[in-house]
Structure formats: structure tokens, C-alpha cells
Design a protein around this motif. Sequence first.
Motif, PDB file in Angstrom:
ATOM      1  N   PHE A   8      -9.652  -1.381   4.460  1.00 22.63           N
ATOM      2  CA  PHE A   8      -8.346  -1.686   3.869  1.00 22.63           C
ATOM      3  C   PHE A   8      -8.521  -2.378   2.514  1.00 22.63           C
ATOM      4  O   PHE A   8      -7.871  -2.015   1.529  1.00 22.63           O
ATOM      5  N   ILE A   9      -9.406  -3.361   2.469  1.00 25.00           N
ATOM      6  CA  ILE A   9      -9.654  -4.077   1.207  1.00 25.00           C
ATOM      7  C   ILE A   9     -10.228  -3.126   0.161  1.00 25.00           C
ATOM      8  O   ILE A   9      -9.800  -3.146  -1.002  1.00 25.00           O
ATOM      9  N   LEU A  10     -11.167  -2.286   0.561  1.00 22.29           N
ATOM     10  CA  LEU A  10     -11.757  -1.335  -0.386  1.00 22.29           C
ATOM     11  C   LEU A  10     -10.722  -0.330  -0.895  1.00 22.29           C
ATOM     12  O   LEU A  10     -10.748   0.055  -2.068  1.00 22.29           O
ATOM     13  N   LEU A  11      -9.800   0.082  -0.037  1.00 22.78           N
ATOM     14  CA  LEU A  11      -8.736   0.985  -0.482  1.00 22.78           C
ATOM     15  C   LEU A  11      -7.757   0.283  -1.413  1.00 22.78           C
ATOM     16  O   LEU A  11      -7.320   0.860  -2.412  1.00 22.78           O
ATOM     17  N   GLN A  12      -7.432  -0.959  -1.111  1.00 26.18           N
ATOM     18  CA  GLN A  12      -6.483  -1.701  -1.942  1.00 26.18           C
ATOM     19  C   GLN A  12      -7.056  -2.022  -3.320  1.00 26.18           C
ATOM     20  O   GLN A  12      -6.326  -2.051  -4.312  1.00 26.18           O
ATOM     21  N   THR A  13      -8.338  -2.278  -3.370  1.00 30.73           N
ATOM     22  CA  THR A  13      -8.975  -2.604  -4.649  1.00 30.73           C
ATOM     23  C   THR A  13      -9.442  -1.345  -5.389  1.00 30.73           C
ATOM     24  O   THR A  13     -10.069  -1.448  -6.438  1.00 30.73           O
ATOM     25  N   LYS A  14      -9.154  -0.176  -4.807  1.00 36.31           N
ATOM     26  CA  LYS A  14      -9.486   1.125  -5.413  1.00 36.31           C
ATOM     27  C   LYS A  14     -10.988   1.375  -5.536  1.00 36.31           C
ATOM     28  O   LYS A  14     -11.411   2.213  -6.305  1.00 36.31           O
ATOM     29  N   VAL A  15     -11.792   0.623  -4.791  1.00 37.63           N
ATOM     30  CA  VAL A  15     -13.228   0.894  -4.743  1.00 37.63           C
ATOM     31  C   VAL A  15     -13.441   2.211  -4.000  1.00 37.63           C
ATOM     32  O   VAL A  15     -14.258   3.035  -4.387  1.00 37.63           O
ATOM     33  N   VAL A  16     -12.686   2.400  -2.916  1.00 36.88           N
ATOM     34  CA  VAL A  16     -12.668   3.652  -2.174  1.00 36.88           C
ATOM     35  C   VAL A  16     -11.322   4.305  -2.456  1.00 36.88           C
ATOM     36  O   VAL A  16     -10.275   3.680  -2.289  1.00 36.88           O
ATOM     37  N   LYS A  17     -11.350   5.554  -2.898  1.00 42.31           N
ATOM     38  CA  LYS A  17     -10.105   6.272  -3.173  1.00 42.31           C
ATOM     39  C   LYS A  17      -9.608   6.915  -1.893  1.00 42.31           C
ATOM     40  O   LYS A  17     -10.390   7.401  -1.078  1.00 42.31           O
ATOM     41  N   LEU A  18      -8.290   6.906  -1.725  1.00 41.87           N
ATOM     42  CA  LEU A  18      -7.684   7.471  -0.528  1.00 41.87           C
ATOM     43  C   LEU A  18      -8.072   8.939  -0.348  1.00 41.87           C
ATOM     44  O   LEU A  18      -8.307   9.392   0.774  1.00 41.87           O
ATOM     45  N   SER A  19      -8.183   9.660  -1.426  1.00 38.68           N
ATOM     46  CA  SER A  19      -8.528  11.087  -1.345  1.00 38.68           C
ATOM     47  C   SER A  19      -9.915  11.304  -0.733  1.00 38.68           C
ATOM     48  O   SER A  19     -10.199  12.382  -0.219  1.00 38.68           O
ATOM     49  N   TRP A  20     -10.763  10.292  -0.770  1.00 40.47           N
ATOM     50  CA  TRP A  20     -12.112  10.411  -0.210  1.00 40.47           C
ATOM     51  C   TRP A  20     -12.097  10.471   1.311  1.00 40.47           C
ATOM     52  O   TRP A  20     -13.039  10.984   1.917  1.00 40.47           O
ATOM     53  N   ILE A  21     -11.067   9.893   1.942  1.00 39.65           N
ATOM     54  CA  ILE A  21     -11.034   9.821   3.406  1.00 39.65           C
ATOM     55  C   ILE A  21      -9.730  10.334   4.009  1.00 39.65           C
ATOM     56  O   ILE A  21      -9.574  10.316   5.225  1.00 39.65           O
ATOM     57  N   GLU A  22      -8.816  10.805   3.187  1.00 39.44           N
ATOM     58  CA  GLU A  22      -7.474  11.143   3.667  1.00 39.44           C
ATOM     59  C   GLU A  22      -7.462  12.281   4.684  1.00 39.44           C
ATOM     60  O   GLU A  22      -6.832  12.176   5.741  1.00 39.44           O
ATOM     61  N   THR A  23      -8.147  13.372   4.412  1.00 40.35           N
ATOM     62  CA  THR A  23      -8.137  14.518   5.326  1.00 40.35           C
ATOM     63  C   THR A  23      -8.759  14.146   6.676  1.00 40.35           C
ATOM     64  O   THR A  23      -8.192  14.435   7.732  1.00 40.35           O
ATOM     65  N   GLY A  24      -9.914  13.504   6.636  1.00 40.93           N
ATOM     66  CA  GLY A  24     -10.578  13.096   7.873  1.00 40.93           C
ATOM     67  C   GLY A  24      -9.780  12.061   8.637  1.00 40.93           C
ATOM     68  O   GLY A  24      -9.660  12.126   9.867  1.00 40.93           O
TER      69      GLY A  24
END
Length: 126
Positions: free
Chosen positions: A43-59
Motif C-alpha cells: 500500500f505504501i509503495l503504491l501510494q508513493t508511486k514506487v510501485v505502479k498500479l499497472s504493474w500488479i493490476e491484472t494479477g
Amino acid sequence: MLKILKGCLQVLALFLFADALNALTTALNIKIPGSIIGLILLFILLQTKVVKLSWIETGGSFLLAELLLFFIPSAVGMMQYQHLLMDNGLKILVIIISSSLIVMIGSGLLAEQIGKLVKRKEEKQV
């Protein structure tokens, strides 16, 4: 076909992330499950944009869609403890219903607050 492969790779990445955090909590003797720490960290990595939602959205969407399948083993496992259900079934039922209500109410209130924040943010941008 490409979307299926992408989803499989994303599920694998989420699994490896969760597995690594489980190993880390075991190695550090932390009493919080690695999956919980993983959710918070993701959650923190997604909020800080370190991990992009598109990287894990489908899975992630696939895992959410098939979430019910993850509860089948525990439901089947309960059948081994019929004596406990007979003795404490009413107490267990009250706990399940009350905890479900608390989660639903809490989730609803949280979603409402997030909706208000998003609406305010959109109004400021316009």
C-alpha cells in the motif's frame, strides 16, 4: 494470450513478494504475519508511486475475483472439528456475524471518507 501471461507474471510477483516478507518476519522473529506487513508495505509503495498500479493490476484483479477459492480449504477443514461446532456453534456464529458487521461498517465509513477526499481533490483541480 498476452494479458493472461501478464496476469500470471503479476500473480507470481505478488506471491514472491508475500513469500519474501513471510521469510523476513520469520527470520526477524516478528510476531506480525508477513502477509499483513506485505499488504501495508505494498500500500505504501503504491501510494508513493514506487510501485505502479499497472504493474500488479491484472494479477491483483484476478486474485480478488477468485478470492472465494482461498476460503474453501478452511471451510472443508472445519468439518474435522464438528464436536467444537456442536459445543460452541452459537458463540462462533455470534462472533462471525458481529465481526462481519464491524468490518462492513468500518469499510463503508472508510470508503465514504475516501470518496469525500477524492471529491474535494477533484473540486480543487477544476
